[in-house]
Motif scaffolding. Sequence first.
Motif, PDB file in Angstrom:
ATOM      1  N   ILE A  68       1.055  -1.153   0.014  1.00  0.00           N
ATOM      2  CA  ILE A  68      -0.351   0.099   0.239  1.00  0.00           C
ATOM      3  C   ILE A  68       0.655   1.117  -0.182  1.00  0.00           C
ATOM      4  N   LEU A  69       1.842   1.085   1.062  1.00  0.00           N
ATOM      5  CA  LEU A  69       2.592   2.651   1.091  1.00  0.00           C
ATOM      6  C   LEU A  69       3.648   2.711  -0.467  1.00  0.00           C
ATOM      7  N   LEU A  70       4.148   1.239  -0.987  1.00  0.00           N
ATOM      8  CA  LEU A  70       4.397   1.327  -2.253  1.00  0.00           C
ATOM      9  C   LEU A  70       3.988   2.450  -3.068  1.00  0.00           C
ATOM     10  N   LYS A  71       2.626   1.886  -3.281  1.00  0.00           N
ATOM     11  CA  LYS A  71       1.718   2.438  -4.747  1.00  0.00           C
ATOM     12  C   LYS A  71       1.432   4.503  -4.231  1.00  0.00           C
ATOM     13  N   LYS A  72       1.756   4.319  -3.495  1.00  0.00           N
ATOM     14  CA  LYS A  72       0.950   5.690  -2.615  1.00  0.00           C
ATOM     15  C   LYS A  72       2.181   6.013  -2.735  1.00  0.00           C
ATOM     16  N   SER A  73       3.642   5.380  -2.125  1.00  0.00           N
ATOM     17  CA  SER A  73       5.076   6.541  -3.236  1.00  0.00           C
ATOM     18  C   SER A  73       5.369   6.667  -4.311  1.00  0.00           C
ATOM     19  N   GLU A  74       4.604   5.633  -5.081  1.00  0.00           N
ATOM     20  CA  GLU A  74       4.603   5.717  -6.916  1.00  0.00           C
ATOM     21  C   GLU A  74       3.360   7.365  -7.103  1.00  0.00           C
ATOM     22  N   LYS A  75       2.632   7.536  -6.757  1.00  0.00           N
ATOM     23  CA  LYS A  75       2.030   8.383  -6.904  1.00  0.00           C
ATOM     24  C   LYS A  75       3.028  10.088  -6.869  1.00  0.00           C
ATOM     25  N   TRP A 104      14.736   4.249   6.127  1.00  0.00           N
ATOM     26  CA  TRP A 104      14.489   4.878   5.529  1.00  0.00           C
ATOM     27  C   TRP A 104      12.676   4.689   4.656  1.00  0.00           C
ATOM     28  N   ASN A 105      12.180   6.373   5.037  1.00  0.00           N
ATOM     29  CA  ASN A 105      10.881   6.671   4.550  1.00  0.00           C
ATOM     30  C   ASN A 105      10.319   5.066   2.915  1.00  0.00           C
ATOM     31  N   LYS A 106       8.886   4.890   2.798  1.00  0.00           N
ATOM     32  CA  LYS A 106       9.321   4.407   1.573  1.00  0.00           C
ATOM     33  C   LYS A 106       8.782   4.780   0.288  1.00  0.00           C
ATOM     34  N   PHE A 107       8.679   6.670   1.009  1.00  0.00           N
ATOM     35  CA  PHE A 107       8.750   7.593  -0.573  1.00  0.00           C
ATOM     36  C   PHE A 107      10.506   7.543  -1.643  1.00  0.00           C
ATOM     37  N   ASP A 108      11.215   7.979   0.008  1.00  0.00           N
ATOM     38  CA  ASP A 108      12.929   7.819  -0.486  1.00  0.00           C
ATOM     39  C   ASP A 108      13.334   6.598  -1.310  1.00  0.00           C
ATOM     40  N   VAL A 109      12.838   5.521  -0.674  1.00  0.00           N
ATOM     41  CA  VAL A 109      13.345   4.265  -1.184  1.00  0.00           C
ATOM     42  C   VAL A 109      12.409   3.626  -2.601  1.00  0.00           C
ATOM     43  N   THR A 110      11.436   4.459  -2.303  1.00  0.00           N
ATOM     44  CA  THR A 110      11.394   4.315  -3.948  1.00  0.00           C
ATOM     45  C   THR A 110      11.330   5.282  -5.211  1.00  0.00           C
ATOM     46  N   LEU A 111      11.490   6.132  -4.537  1.00  0.00           N
ATOM     47  CA  LEU A 111      12.181   7.768  -5.473  1.00  0.00           C
ATOM     48  C   LEU A 111      13.724   7.294  -5.799  1.00  0.00           C
ATOM     49  N   ALA A 112      14.630   6.333  -5.127  1.00  0.00           N
ATOM     50  CA  ALA A 112      15.559   6.056  -5.109  1.00  0.00           C
ATOM     51  C   ALA A 112      16.136   4.855  -5.969  1.00  0.00           C
ATOM     52  N   LYS A 113      14.781   3.839  -6.021  1.00  0.00           N
ATOM     53  CA  LYS A 113      14.993   3.108  -6.750  1.00  0.00           C
ATOM     54  C   LYS A 113      14.738   3.603  -8.720  1.00  0.00           C
ATOM     55  N   LYS A 114      14.012   4.681  -8.599  1.00  0.00           N
ATOM     56  CA  LYS A 114      13.603   5.508 -10.132  1.00  0.00           C
ATOM     57  C   LYS A 114      14.577   5.735 -10.458  1.00  0.00           C
ATOM     58  N   LEU A 115      15.661   6.871  -9.483  1.00  0.00           N
ATOM     59  CA  LEU A 115      16.651   7.597  -9.782  1.00  0.00           C
ATOM     60  C   LEU A 115      17.970   6.276 -10.344  1.00  0.00           C
ATOM     61  N   LEU A 116      18.004   5.251 -10.375  1.00  0.00           N
ATOM     62  CA  LEU A 116      18.984   4.324 -10.420  1.00  0.00           C
ATOM     63  C   LEU A 116      18.477   4.218 -11.340  1.00  0.00           C
TER      64      LEU A 116
END
Length: 216
Positions: A68-75, A104-116
């Motif tokens: 749920i938090l992953l989907k929220k972070s992706e948005k 780290w919070n889910k948002f930062d982890v998701t963004l880090a994956k996107k940037l990588l």
Amino acid sequence: MTEEFITFEKFNDKHSAEELGQILKETNIEYLLENNSLSFDPTFANNGFGTEYCLKIKKEDFKKANEILLKKSEKEINEIEKDYYLFTFSDEELIEVVSKSDEWNKFDVTLAKKLLKEKGIDVSEERIKKIEEQRILELSKPEENHKGFLILGYISAFFGGIWALFIGWHLLTYKKALPNGNRVYTYSKEDRKHGNRILIIGIIFSILWLLYYLLK
């Protein structure tokens, strides 16, 4: 017997904790919010030192809550400003965010994956799964170098008192929660044996000292 609730995330402010709690509630995930903040601020600065709110859920809900938090972070990523601090991170620092996602919070982890991914660095599901498994193994290892704590425990035990009982019980029983919801002993088998001895010695000497003062 009520099913145990395990710490899912920790916060420094109540509003953020309640915000996550509301999201979980809307998806039918039960949660508990505990205030583990220090009642006394030793810095006298009133700056939130020692403030900690623990949001707890059942182990069986960890996977669902993470999704749920992953989907929220992706948005939310689509609305992020370019001056966000993660954009200044090096490749190594971004990889560390992903590999230590529990810090780290889910948002930062998701963004880090996107940037990588944008930089052409492998962040496939297969690799992420291996990183998570390795992280679980690392966090599962017992903590070491507690000689000072053990010495204090034995000294306290021979003098009796609450400190000996607390240290012994803590070493013997304390467990830490892993990112996947499992709980493992914080201390090694050898340290837990010491904890058991300290607890027993502490109880015995507490009784002896009590009898001594009563007879005296």
